[in-house]
Design a protein around this motif. Structure first.
Motif, PDB file in Angstrom:
ATOM      1  N   MET A   1       0.848  -1.172   0.000  1.00  0.00           N
ATOM      2  CA  MET A   1       0.000   0.000   0.000  1.00  0.00           C
ATOM      3  C   MET A   1       0.897   1.239   0.000  1.00  0.00           C
ATOM      4  SD  MET A   1      -3.356   0.783   2.371  1.00  0.00           S
ATOM      5  CE  MET A   1      -3.189  -0.740   3.195  1.00  0.00           C
ATOM      6  N   THR A   2       0.540   2.206  -0.780  1.00  0.00           N
ATOM      7  CA  THR A   2       1.310   3.428  -0.896  1.00  0.00           C
ATOM      8  C   THR A   2       1.128   4.305   0.334  1.00  0.00           C
ATOM      9  OG1 THR A   2       1.078   3.370  -3.291  1.00  0.00           O
ATOM     10  CG2 THR A   2       1.622   5.486  -2.330  1.00  0.00           C
ATOM     11  N   ASP A   6       5.749   8.124  -0.535  1.00  0.00           N
ATOM     12  CA  ASP A   6       6.028   7.373  -1.756  1.00  0.00           C
ATOM     13  C   ASP A   6       5.881   8.248  -2.997  1.00  0.00           C
ATOM     14  OD1 ASP A   6       6.566   5.020  -0.404  1.00  0.00           O
ATOM     15  OD2 ASP A   6       4.477   4.385  -0.437  1.00  0.00           O
ATOM     16  N   THR A   7       6.499   7.777  -4.062  1.00  0.00           N
ATOM     17  CA  THR A   7       6.431   8.436  -5.365  1.00  0.00           C
ATOM     18  C   THR A   7       6.083   7.374  -6.395  1.00  0.00           C
ATOM     19  OG1 THR A   7       8.091  10.053  -4.713  1.00  0.00           O
ATOM     20  CG2 THR A   7       7.744   9.757  -7.069  1.00  0.00           C
ATOM     21  N   ASP A   8       5.281   7.754  -7.393  1.00  0.00           N
ATOM     22  CA  ASP A   8       4.883   6.819  -8.434  1.00  0.00           C
ATOM     23  C   ASP A   8       4.808   7.570  -9.757  1.00  0.00           C
ATOM     24  OD1 ASP A   8       4.049   4.486  -9.656  1.00  0.00           O
ATOM     25  OD2 ASP A   8       2.171   4.317  -8.549  1.00  0.00           O
ATOM     26  N   ILE A   9       4.701   6.819 -10.835  1.00  0.00           N
ATOM     27  CA  ILE A   9       4.510   7.419 -12.150  1.00  0.00           C
ATOM     28  C   ILE A   9       3.069   7.917 -12.228  1.00  0.00           C
ATOM     29  CG2 ILE A   9       4.429   6.947 -14.623  1.00  0.00           C
ATOM     30  CD1 ILE A   9       6.587   4.796 -14.106  1.00  0.00           C
ATOM     31  N   ARG A  10       2.914   9.159 -12.678  1.00  0.00           N
ATOM     32  CA  ARG A  10       1.569   9.736 -12.787  1.00  0.00           C
ATOM     33  C   ARG A  10       0.835   9.075 -13.951  1.00  0.00           C
ATOM     34  NH1 ARG A  10      -0.617  13.832 -10.523  1.00  0.00           N
ATOM     35  NH2 ARG A  10       1.325  14.774  -9.883  1.00  0.00           N
ATOM     36  N   LEU A  11      -0.426   8.719 -13.705  1.00  0.00           N
ATOM     37  CA  LEU A  11      -1.271   8.114 -14.722  1.00  0.00           C
ATOM     38  C   LEU A  11      -2.314   9.124 -15.180  1.00  0.00           C
ATOM     39  CD1 LEU A  11      -1.826   4.640 -13.015  1.00  0.00           C
ATOM     40  CD2 LEU A  11      -0.107   5.264 -14.724  1.00  0.00           C
ATOM     41  N   ASP A  12      -2.825   8.937 -16.413  1.00  0.00           N
ATOM     42  CA  ASP A  12      -3.855   9.851 -16.913  1.00  0.00           C
ATOM     43  C   ASP A  12      -5.232   9.412 -16.414  1.00  0.00           C
ATOM     44  OD1 ASP A  12      -4.707   7.743 -18.538  1.00  0.00           O
ATOM     45  OD2 ASP A  12      -3.855   8.586 -20.371  1.00  0.00           O
ATOM     46  N   ASP A  13      -6.283  10.065 -16.908  1.00  0.00           N
ATOM     47  CA  ASP A  13      -7.647   9.777 -16.452  1.00  0.00           C
ATOM     48  C   ASP A  13      -8.120   8.377 -16.828  1.00  0.00           C
ATOM     49  OD1 ASP A  13      -7.817  12.273 -15.309  1.00  0.00           O
ATOM     50  OD2 ASP A  13      -8.761  13.193 -17.055  1.00  0.00           O
ATOM     51  N   SER A  14      -7.454   7.743 -17.791  1.00  0.00           N
ATOM     52  CA  SER A  14      -7.780   6.371 -18.190  1.00  0.00           C
ATOM     53  C   SER A  14      -6.865   5.365 -17.516  1.00  0.00           C
ATOM     54  CB  SER A  14      -7.667   6.220 -19.711  1.00  0.00           C
ATOM     55  OG  SER A  14      -8.513   7.111 -20.365  1.00  0.00           O
ATOM     56  N   TRP A  15      -6.062   5.824 -16.563  1.00  0.00           N
ATOM     57  CA  TRP A  15      -5.127   5.014 -15.790  1.00  0.00           C
ATOM     58  C   TRP A  15      -4.035   4.409 -16.667  1.00  0.00           C
ATOM     59  CZ3 TRP A  15      -5.927   7.379 -11.756  1.00  0.00           C
ATOM     60  CH2 TRP A  15      -7.214   7.734 -11.382  1.00  0.00           C
ATOM     61  N   LEU A  31       0.113  13.252  -1.204  1.00  0.00           N
ATOM     62  CA  LEU A  31      -1.308  12.914  -1.214  1.00  0.00           C
ATOM     63  C   LEU A  31      -1.818  12.591  -2.614  1.00  0.00           C
ATOM     64  CD1 LEU A  31      -2.734  15.420   1.421  1.00  0.00           C
ATOM     65  CD2 LEU A  31      -2.313  12.966   1.697  1.00  0.00           C
ATOM     66  N   ASP A  32      -1.241  13.223  -3.652  1.00  0.00           N
ATOM     67  CA  ASP A  32      -1.658  12.911  -5.018  1.00  0.00           C
ATOM     68  C   ASP A  32      -1.308  11.473  -5.381  1.00  0.00           C
ATOM     69  OD1 ASP A  32      -2.749  15.401  -5.488  1.00  0.00           O
ATOM     70  OD2 ASP A  32      -0.903  16.219  -6.327  1.00  0.00           O
ATOM     71  N   CYS A  33      -0.148  11.019  -4.955  1.00  0.00           N
ATOM     72  CA  CYS A  33       0.267   9.636  -5.191  1.00  0.00           C
ATOM     73  C   CYS A  33      -0.638   8.681  -4.417  1.00  0.00           C
ATOM     74  CB  CYS A  33       1.726   9.453  -4.785  1.00  0.00           C
ATOM     75  SG  CYS A  33       2.363   7.799  -5.034  1.00  0.00           S
ATOM     76  N   LEU A  34      -0.945   9.026  -3.198  1.00  0.00           N
ATOM     77  CA  LEU A  34      -1.811   8.197  -2.366  1.00  0.00           C
ATOM     78  C   LEU A  34      -3.210   8.101  -2.960  1.00  0.00           C
ATOM     79  CD1 LEU A  34      -2.053   6.572   0.253  1.00  0.00           C
ATOM     80  CD2 LEU A  34      -2.572   8.698   1.426  1.00  0.00           C
ATOM     81  N   TYR A  35      -3.742   9.225  -3.431  1.00  0.00           N
ATOM     82  CA  TYR A  35      -5.073   9.249  -4.050  1.00  0.00           C
ATOM     83  C   TYR A  35      -5.080   8.383  -5.311  1.00  0.00           C
ATOM     84  CZ  TYR A  35      -9.369  11.129  -6.065  1.00  0.00           C
ATOM     85  OH  TYR A  35     -10.616  11.268  -6.617  1.00  0.00           O
ATOM     86  N   GLN A  36      -4.046   8.484  -6.124  1.00  0.00           N
ATOM     87  CA  GLN A  36      -3.936   7.659  -7.320  1.00  0.00           C
ATOM     88  C   GLN A  36      -3.916   6.178  -6.943  1.00  0.00           C
ATOM     89  OE1 GLN A  36      -1.329   8.664 -10.810  1.00  0.00           O
ATOM     90  NE2 GLN A  36      -0.178   6.888 -10.103  1.00  0.00           N
ATOM     91  N   ASN A  37      -3.215   5.838  -5.888  1.00  0.00           N
ATOM     92  CA  ASN A  37      -3.130   4.455  -5.439  1.00  0.00           C
ATOM     93  C   ASN A  37      -4.488   3.946  -4.948  1.00  0.00           C
ATOM     94  OD1 ASN A  37      -2.353   2.463  -2.900  1.00  0.00           O
ATOM     95  ND2 ASN A  37      -1.115   2.155  -4.750  1.00  0.00           N
TER      96      ASN A  37
END
Length: 136
Positions: A1-2, A6-15, A31-37
């Motif tokens: 779990m993120t 943590d840092t991750d590659i940003r994904l678009d709206d289609s993941w 928090l942006d990375c966590l929300y994406q996760n």
């Protein structure tokens, strides 16, 4: 779990993977990375990740489910329990609203990260063949 650090590659709206102007993959953190996760976990089935069999909300279990009070309760509890596992989410801020129309469940999930004033939201559509999760 993120986590928060943590840092991750940003994904678009289609993941899907995104690409910056220089060709590199842009990153997200905090928090942006966590929300994406969280969004990625919502569309994943438990057991799909070989290294974390608990990751995933299992919403595909509700495809073609009848609209009963028990089904709605199970959906609500599953979403709430998965969000409550993340310590940075305020448990009292979690809300799940379910609407059924045209054989499709539409879930609106809202929650707030500790330290934020604005709620985050997820829109989830469970239809006869798929599950779609969009950040709101």
């Amino acid at each position: 779990m993120t986590g928060l650090k943590d840092t991750d590659i940003r994904l678009d709206d289609s993941w899907q993977l995104t690409q910056a102007a220089d060709g590199d993959a842009p990153l997200c953190s905090g928090l942006d990375c966590l929300y994406q996760n969280i969004v990625l976990e919502a569309i994943t089935q438990p057991g799909d990740l070989f290294y974390d069999t608990e990751f995933g909300w299992g919403l595909y279990d509700f495809i073609q489910s009848e609209d009963t009070e028990l089904t709605r309760l199970e959906m609500t509890q599953r979403v709430k329990s998965k969000l409550q596992k993340r310590e940075v989410i305020l448990p009292e801020s979690i809300s799940v609203k379910i609407i059924r129309a045209d054989d499709t469940f539409r879930l609106r999930c809202t929650f707030r990260f500790a330290g934020e004033n604005e709620a985050r939201a997820l829109n989830i559509i469970i239809d006869a063949v798929s599950v779609e999760v969009t950040a709101a």
